[in-house]
Design a protein around this motif. Sequence first.
Motif, PDB file in Angstrom:
ATOM      1  N   ALA A  48       9.526  -0.049  -1.381  1.00 21.67           N
ATOM      2  CA  ALA A  48       8.410  -0.362  -2.406  1.00 21.67           C
ATOM      3  C   ALA A  48       7.681  -1.622  -1.829  1.00 21.67           C
ATOM      4  O   ALA A  48       6.409  -1.568  -1.793  1.00 21.67           O
ATOM      5  N   LEU A  49       8.445  -2.624  -1.195  1.00 23.07           N
ATOM      6  CA  LEU A  49       7.708  -3.622  -0.371  1.00 23.07           C
ATOM      7  C   LEU A  49       6.773  -3.247   0.741  1.00 23.07           C
ATOM      8  O   LEU A  49       5.485  -3.696   0.963  1.00 23.07           O
ATOM      9  N   ILE A  50       7.328  -2.284   1.486  1.00 23.85           N
ATOM     10  CA  ILE A  50       6.481  -1.563   2.719  1.00 23.85           C
ATOM     11  C   ILE A  50       5.403  -1.169   2.281  1.00 23.85           C
ATOM     12  O   ILE A  50       3.891  -1.159   2.563  1.00 23.85           O
ATOM     13  N   GLU A  51       5.397  -0.244   1.129  1.00 21.28           N
ATOM     14  CA  GLU A  51       4.023   0.678   0.608  1.00 21.28           C
ATOM     15  C   GLU A  51       3.132  -0.461   0.047  1.00 21.28           C
ATOM     16  O   GLU A  51       2.004  -0.323   0.253  1.00 21.28           O
ATOM     17  N   ALA A  53       2.710  -3.628   1.179  1.00 24.05           N
ATOM     18  CA  ALA A  53       2.106  -4.240   2.463  1.00 24.05           C
ATOM     19  C   ALA A  53       1.006  -3.209   2.765  1.00 24.05           C
ATOM     20  O   ALA A  53      -0.139  -3.739   3.393  1.00 24.05           O
ATOM     21  N   ILE A  54       1.258  -2.004   2.959  1.00 24.18           N
ATOM     22  CA  ILE A  54       0.284  -1.255   3.450  1.00 24.18           C
ATOM     23  C   ILE A  54      -0.898  -1.142   2.571  1.00 24.18           C
ATOM     24  O   ILE A  54      -2.099  -1.306   2.939  1.00 24.18           O
ATOM     25  N   GLU A  55      -0.769  -1.173   1.212  1.00 27.38           N
ATOM     26  CA  GLU A  55      -2.020  -1.201   0.159  1.00 27.38           C
ATOM     27  C   GLU A  55      -2.654  -2.645   0.172  1.00 27.38           C
ATOM     28  O   GLU A  55      -3.913  -2.561   0.077  1.00 27.38           O
ATOM     29  N   ALA A  56      -1.869  -3.633   0.744  1.00 30.95           N
ATOM     30  CA  ALA A  56      -2.779  -4.920   0.759  1.00 30.95           C
ATOM     31  C   ALA A  56      -3.227  -5.248   2.354  1.00 30.95           C
ATOM     32  O   ALA A  56      -3.687  -5.913   2.469  1.00 30.95           O
ATOM     33  N   GLN A  57      -3.041  -3.937   3.166  1.00 25.85           N
ATOM     34  CA  GLN A  57      -3.683  -4.019   4.486  1.00 25.85           C
ATOM     35  C   GLN A  57      -2.963  -5.352   5.397  1.00 25.85           C
ATOM     36  O   GLN A  57      -3.813  -5.528   6.150  1.00 25.85           O
ATOM     37  N   ALA A  58      -1.644  -5.321   5.215  1.00 21.55           N
ATOM     38  CA  ALA A  58      -1.121  -6.163   6.217  1.00 21.55           C
ATOM     39  C   ALA A  58      -0.778  -5.691   7.512  1.00 21.55           C
ATOM     40  O   ALA A  58      -0.583  -4.550   7.616  1.00 21.55           O
ATOM     41  N   ASP A  59      -0.556  -6.650   8.382  1.00 22.91           N
ATOM     42  CA  ASP A  59      -0.453  -6.266   9.801  1.00 22.91           C
ATOM     43  C   ASP A  59       1.237  -6.789  10.129  1.00 22.91           C
ATOM     44  O   ASP A  59       1.774  -6.301  11.006  1.00 22.91           O
ATOM     45  N   ALA A  60       1.884  -7.600   9.049  1.00 16.63           N
ATOM     46  CA  ALA A  60       3.100  -8.134   9.505  1.00 16.63           C
ATOM     47  C   ALA A  60       3.700  -8.256   7.948  1.00 16.63           C
ATOM     48  O   ALA A  60       3.217  -8.775   7.049  1.00 16.63           O
ATOM     49  N   ILE A  61       5.040  -8.028   7.913  1.00 21.69           N
ATOM     50  CA  ILE A  61       5.890  -8.524   6.868  1.00 21.69           C
ATOM     51  C   ILE A  61       6.938  -9.496   7.267  1.00 21.69           C
ATOM     52  O   ILE A  61       7.571  -9.326   8.192  1.00 21.69           O
ATOM     53  N   LEU A  62       7.082 -10.524   6.441  1.00 22.31           N
ATOM     54  CA  LEU A  62       8.258 -11.443   6.583  1.00 22.31           C
ATOM     55  C   LEU A  62       9.312 -11.302   5.472  1.00 22.31           C
ATOM     56  O   LEU A  62       8.569 -11.583   4.488  1.00 22.31           O
ATOM     57  N   VAL A  63      10.365 -11.129   5.722  1.00 22.82           N
ATOM     58  CA  VAL A  63      11.419 -11.010   4.660  1.00 22.82           C
ATOM     59  C   VAL A  63      12.664 -11.649   4.957  1.00 22.82           C
ATOM     60  O   VAL A  63      13.131 -12.038   6.205  1.00 22.82           O
ATOM     61  N   HIS A  64      13.515 -11.755   4.093  1.00 23.28           N
ATOM     62  CA  HIS A  64      14.976 -12.494   4.072  1.00 23.28           C
ATOM     63  C   HIS A  64      16.039 -11.407   4.388  1.00 23.28           C
ATOM     64  O   HIS A  64      16.893 -11.411   5.463  1.00 23.28           O
ATOM     65  N   HIS A  65      15.834 -10.118   3.620  1.00 23.34           N
ATOM     66  CA  HIS A  65      16.855  -9.164   4.047  1.00 23.34           C
ATOM     67  C   HIS A  65      15.969  -7.987   4.841  1.00 23.34           C
ATOM     68  O   HIS A  65      15.246  -7.322   4.266  1.00 23.34           O
ATOM     69  N   GLY A  66      16.489  -7.831   6.063  1.00 16.82           N
ATOM     70  CA  GLY A  66      15.744  -6.782   6.781  1.00 16.82           C
ATOM     71  C   GLY A  66      16.292  -5.565   6.979  1.00 16.82           C
ATOM     72  O   GLY A  66      16.991  -5.248   5.905  1.00 16.82           O
ATOM     73  N   LEU A  67      16.355  -4.882   7.921  1.00 12.52           N
ATOM     74  CA  LEU A  67      16.571  -3.364   7.831  1.00 12.52           C
ATOM     75  C   LEU A  67      18.070  -3.147   8.620  1.00 12.52           C
ATOM     76  O   LEU A  67      18.564  -2.047   8.471  1.00 12.52           O
ATOM     77  N   ILE A 243       4.552 -10.740  -1.978  1.00 15.10           N
ATOM     78  CA  ILE A 243       4.670  -9.801  -3.241  1.00 15.10           C
ATOM     79  C   ILE A 243       6.263  -9.836  -3.719  1.00 15.10           C
ATOM     80  O   ILE A 243       7.095  -9.379  -2.768  1.00 15.10           O
ATOM     81  N   ASP A 244       6.570  -9.827  -4.904  1.00 15.10           N
ATOM     82  CA  ASP A 244       7.716  -9.736  -5.458  1.00 15.10           C
ATOM     83  C   ASP A 244       8.198  -8.398  -6.042  1.00 15.10           C
ATOM     84  O   ASP A 244       7.196  -7.949  -6.869  1.00 15.10           O
ATOM     85  N   ILE A 245       8.959  -7.846  -5.215  1.00 20.15           N
ATOM     86  CA  ILE A 245       9.296  -6.434  -5.903  1.00 20.15           C
ATOM     87  C   ILE A 245      10.734  -6.876  -6.807  1.00 20.15           C
ATOM     88  O   ILE A 245      11.877  -7.165  -6.190  1.00 20.15           O
ATOM     89  N   ASP A 246      10.551  -6.731  -8.274  1.00 23.12           N
ATOM     90  CA  ASP A 246      11.671  -6.966  -9.141  1.00 23.12           C
ATOM     91  C   ASP A 246      13.060  -6.285  -8.737  1.00 23.12           C
ATOM     92  O   ASP A 246      12.995  -5.117  -8.126  1.00 23.12           O
ATOM     93  N   ASN A 247      14.131  -6.902  -8.759  1.00 24.45           N
ATOM     94  CA  ASN A 247      15.561  -6.403  -8.316  1.00 24.45           C
ATOM     95  C   ASN A 247      16.279  -6.911  -9.507  1.00 24.45           C
ATOM     96  O   ASN A 247      16.588  -8.290  -9.708  1.00 24.45           O
TER      97      ASN A 247
END
Length: 249
Positions: A48-51, A53-67, A243-247
Amino acid sequence: MAHRNQIDSHLQALLEVGRFKDYGPNGLQVEGKAEVHKLVSGVTASLALIEAAIEAQADAILVHHGLFWRGHDGRVTGWLKARLEKLLAHQINLFAYHLPLDAHPELGNNAQLGAKLKLVADGRFGEQDLGFIGAPEKPLSAAALGALLQFRLGRAPTVVEGDGRPLKRVAWCTGGAQGYFEAAIAAGADAFITGEISEPQAHYARETGVAFLACGHHASERYGAPAVAAQVAETFGLEHQFIDIDNPA
């Protein structure tokens, strides 16, 4: 605009990545475009965050919990394939910082949660000094601290009140740090705040008199990534969006 390697080097130094033993790789986890104009921050590199970010036309994402985490068997299937496929197709860089982002004394999750609650750390405790401890503006009850958490984070915490003593020393460590409770007690805390609670902590609180408050893993870790990303954006002249994806966890 900045080159992804400039951003990576800056974050490695800012967060002192080399001094932590962690559960997964910190830094650039997925390579995308060389030049970064817009940076999105979030808590977890979910689909959901990746999608978003794509919608927001981002070139990079910075997160606490990676893959990628310790124990991962290396297969790119299912949810991991879906996330990587999106990142690679849109050439989005993924930066992830786990314990280093928790620990930063000003921008990290613990420091930012403390600021939300007007708690100023004057000490550290626990493994790798990840836990923070300090005094509230004035002593308060466990119920009052729980109400403050609900007001600041928008979620009712689980509160085990202990023996009802005034809380003069409060310890905290965001996320899944319930295992730090005993270290917080040993450090002289009257209360301990974290994201999650497991079965033993309720008993420890009742038996030691130290209050335990669990305010949600995600809720407690919403503040470090955007604080760090905002610093990066200011340093390099980038556009930044949190972008806050609720959890519910």
